[in-house]
Design a protein around this motif. Structure first.
Motif, PDB file in Angstrom:
ATOM      1  N   PRO A  13       0.806  -1.228   0.000  1.00  0.00           N
ATOM      2  CA  PRO A  13       0.000   0.000   0.000  1.00  0.00           C
ATOM      3  C   PRO A  13       0.839   1.279   0.000  1.00  0.00           C
ATOM      4  O   PRO A  13       0.413   2.290  -0.588  1.00  0.00           O
ATOM      5  N   ASP A  14       2.014   1.251   0.616  1.00  0.00           N
ATOM      6  CA  ASP A  14       2.882   2.430   0.593  1.00  0.00           C
ATOM      7  C   ASP A  14       3.312   2.792  -0.827  1.00  0.00           C
ATOM      8  O   ASP A  14       3.715   3.936  -1.080  1.00  0.00           O
ATOM      9  N   PHE A  15       3.239   1.837  -1.741  1.00  0.00           N
ATOM     10  CA  PHE A  15       3.661   2.090  -3.118  1.00  0.00           C
ATOM     11  C   PHE A  15       2.554   2.710  -3.964  1.00  0.00           C
ATOM     12  O   PHE A  15       2.725   2.896  -5.176  1.00  0.00           O
ATOM     13  N   GLU A  16       1.429   3.039  -3.354  1.00  0.00           N
ATOM     14  CA  GLU A  16       0.420   3.781  -4.106  1.00  0.00           C
ATOM     15  C   GLU A  16       0.934   5.163  -4.488  1.00  0.00           C
ATOM     16  O   GLU A  16       0.521   5.728  -5.503  1.00  0.00           O
ATOM     17  N   ALA A  17       1.823   5.709  -3.670  1.00  0.00           N
ATOM     18  CA  ALA A  17       2.399   7.029  -3.936  1.00  0.00           C
ATOM     19  C   ALA A  17       3.895   6.868  -4.188  1.00  0.00           C
ATOM     20  O   ALA A  17       4.695   6.937  -3.254  1.00  0.00           O
ATOM     21  N   ILE A  18       4.243   6.613  -5.427  1.00  0.00           N
ATOM     22  CA  ILE A  18       5.654   6.486  -5.814  1.00  0.00           C
ATOM     23  C   ILE A  18       5.896   7.317  -7.068  1.00  0.00           C
ATOM     24  O   ILE A  18       4.956   7.717  -7.759  1.00  0.00           O
ATOM     25  N   LYS A  19       7.161   7.535  -7.343  1.00  0.00           N
ATOM     26  CA  LYS A  19       7.538   8.312  -8.521  1.00  0.00           C
ATOM     27  C   LYS A  19       8.607   7.561  -9.289  1.00  0.00           C
ATOM     28  O   LYS A  19       9.642   7.214  -8.722  1.00  0.00           O
ATOM     29  N   MET A  20       8.333   7.296 -10.553  1.00  0.00           N
ATOM     30  CA  MET A  20       9.336   6.641 -11.399  1.00  0.00           C
ATOM     31  C   MET A  20      10.435   7.648 -11.727  1.00  0.00           C
ATOM     32  O   MET A  20      10.153   8.753 -12.200  1.00  0.00           O
ATOM     33  N   ILE A  21      11.696   7.267 -11.452  1.00  0.00           N
ATOM     34  CA  ILE A  21      12.823   8.186 -11.578  1.00  0.00           C
ATOM     35  C   ILE A  21      13.524   8.018 -12.922  1.00  0.00           C
ATOM     36  O   ILE A  21      13.822   8.991 -13.617  1.00  0.00           O
ATOM     37  N   ARG A  22      13.816   6.799 -13.275  1.00  0.00           N
ATOM     38  CA  ARG A  22      14.511   6.520 -14.539  1.00  0.00           C
ATOM     39  C   ARG A  22      14.293   5.053 -14.887  1.00  0.00           C
ATOM     40  O   ARG A  22      13.703   4.303 -14.110  1.00  0.00           O
ATOM     41  N   ALA A  23      14.786   4.665 -16.041  1.00  0.00           N
ATOM     42  CA  ALA A  23      14.600   3.286 -16.492  1.00  0.00           C
ATOM     43  C   ALA A  23      15.672   2.952 -17.518  1.00  0.00           C
ATOM     44  O   ALA A  23      16.276   3.845 -18.127  1.00  0.00           O
ATOM     45  N   TRP A  24      15.889   1.659 -17.698  1.00  0.00           N
ATOM     46  CA  TRP A  24      16.783   1.219 -18.763  1.00  0.00           C
ATOM     47  C   TRP A  24      16.274  -0.108 -19.316  1.00  0.00           C
ATOM     48  O   TRP A  24      15.433  -0.773 -18.707  1.00  0.00           O
TER      49      TRP A  24
END
Length: 396
Positions: A306-317
């Motif tokens: 549930p804590d991951f309902e508010a997350i921000k994607m920073i980068r990806a590869w």
């Protein structure tokens, strides 16, 4: 024409591990040349993996390879140190946590029995035990989980590849930035590798450690290898709730959906392989599909934590699996008809953690004519010819 006793196609962690074990522990006296197309070593599978090791497999040989790999990582300075310089790949021994629904519990329990029979320290936890250990997990749809108590974690995969290369060079291995564009074959033997630079490199034996391009190299010898380049994404995200340390003991979590996540410093990484009904074409580009995170991964993360309902994607590869379409297991050892062509390919995402065991095994085959430390004949090319897969149930 130049010559080498052994030509290794591919200088990633697998090819460099083979080179190290040949010139180091196996004390091969001849010339070993590694041909690598990417001089930066930044685009291959080694540098772009999630850098993890586990013992939670369903195939005993995979468990044994990871056990050897973990022991090897624990003595890196002894094995790969050069001139006293430190070898540090930042190993985090936090374990894997495989979660199962009631429908998946029989497979989880069967795998756990195989793992513990092989001496792996894996705990089978019911939901009460999971809740006590990880209060941040949503457990309503779960039946149990298996947690690696030892021998599992994550590390700097690029650093391990660099350490293998540096040690191999110090032992006299020749590394060449070039591309193999053809192979010369005389009946039942490979006689030379043709290079993009225009030269030819005669060889006594050739090792195909070309990762996602392994099938291309095999085809140059007239051989069929069911290994394809399949793109996989890794996303990095930030969770503000993690600032209070509640995820300090977070392992690498495998959700029943296939979504995985683990800490990466103060942040997290996550990913998901395509399912059986998803398109998964052969691919060698490195473009990232960010919709994969928004539409397929984030909803699962939010439901499980549930804590991951508010997350921000920073980068990806993006990186590539050398994906064995037959059974997602490695193809190892000599071709049954071309005895000096050796496969070290098809790891389907397990190559980094299996590289020490594979390097040792291929070196033993070449120098001593057979497996000595660990019998990996089950992964030989003969099963490809016979279409007899060795199915691995724990593919991530």
């Amino acid at each position: 024409m130049e010559a080498a006793d052994i030509v290794i196609v591919g200088g990633g962690v697998i090819g460099s591990a083979v080179a190290y074990f040949l010139k180091g522990p196996a004390r091969f006296p001849g010339r070993v040349t590694v041909v690598e197309r990417d001089a930066s070593y930044s685009e291959g599978s080694t540098a772009r993996s999630a850098g993890s090791i586990r013992q939670q497999f369903s195939t005993p040989e995979n468990i044994r390879m990871s056990q050897f790999g973990h022991a090897f990582l624990g003595s890196l300075q002894e094995h790969l140190g050069v001139d006293g310089d430190p070898v540090d790949i930042g190993f985090h021994a936090a374990g894997y946590l495989f979660l199962a629904t009631p429908a998946g519990l029989p497979v989880l329990a069967a795998n756990h029995a195989i793992q513990t029979a092989e001496g792996a320290e894996i705990a089978l936890l019911d939901t009460a035990a999971l809740a006590a250990r990880y209060p941040w997990l949503a457990l309503d749809d779960l039946a149990a989980g298996t947690l690696g108590l030892a021998g599992e974690g994550w590390f700097d995969g690029y650093g391990l590849g660099q350490a293998f290369r540096r040690k191999a060079r110090s032992l006299g291995v020749d590394y060449r930035h070039d591309r193999v564009v053809g192979l010369d074959r005389d009946g039942a033997r490979i006689t030379a590798a043709r290079l993009e630079s225009g030269g030819r490199l005669a060889c006594g034996a050739l090792v195909d450690a070309a990762g996602p391009r392994g099938a291309e190299i095999a085809a140059m010898a007239g051989l069929s290898l069911p290994v394809r380049p399949r793109k996989r994404f890794v996303f990095v995200f930030d969770c503000r709730a993690a600032a209070d340390g509640r995820f300090a003991d977070c392992p690498l979590v495998i959700d029943p959906s296939g979504v995985y996540f683990r800490p990466e410093g103060p942040q997290f990484i996550t990913g998901l392989s395509p399912g059986v009904d998803d398109p998964d074409p052969d691919c060698l580009d490195l473009e990232v599909d960010h919709d994969w995170f928004d539409e397929r991964i984030w909803p699962v993360l939010a439901a499980r934590v549930p804590d991951f309902e508010a997350i921000k994607m920073i980068r990806a590869w993006a990186g590539h699996y050398a994906y064995n379409t037959l059974d997602q297991n490695a193809v190892l050892g000599p071709h049954p008809e071309i005895g000096n062509f050796y496969f070290a390919n098809g790891f389907s995402g397990h190559g980094l953690q299996q590289s020490p065991a594979v390097g040792r095994a291929i070196a033993e085959l070449i120098v001593e004519g057979g497996y000595r430390s660990l019998d990996l004949s089950r992964f030989g090319y003969e099963r490809i010819v016979a279409n007899e897969p060795v199915l691995e149930k724990n593919v991530v």
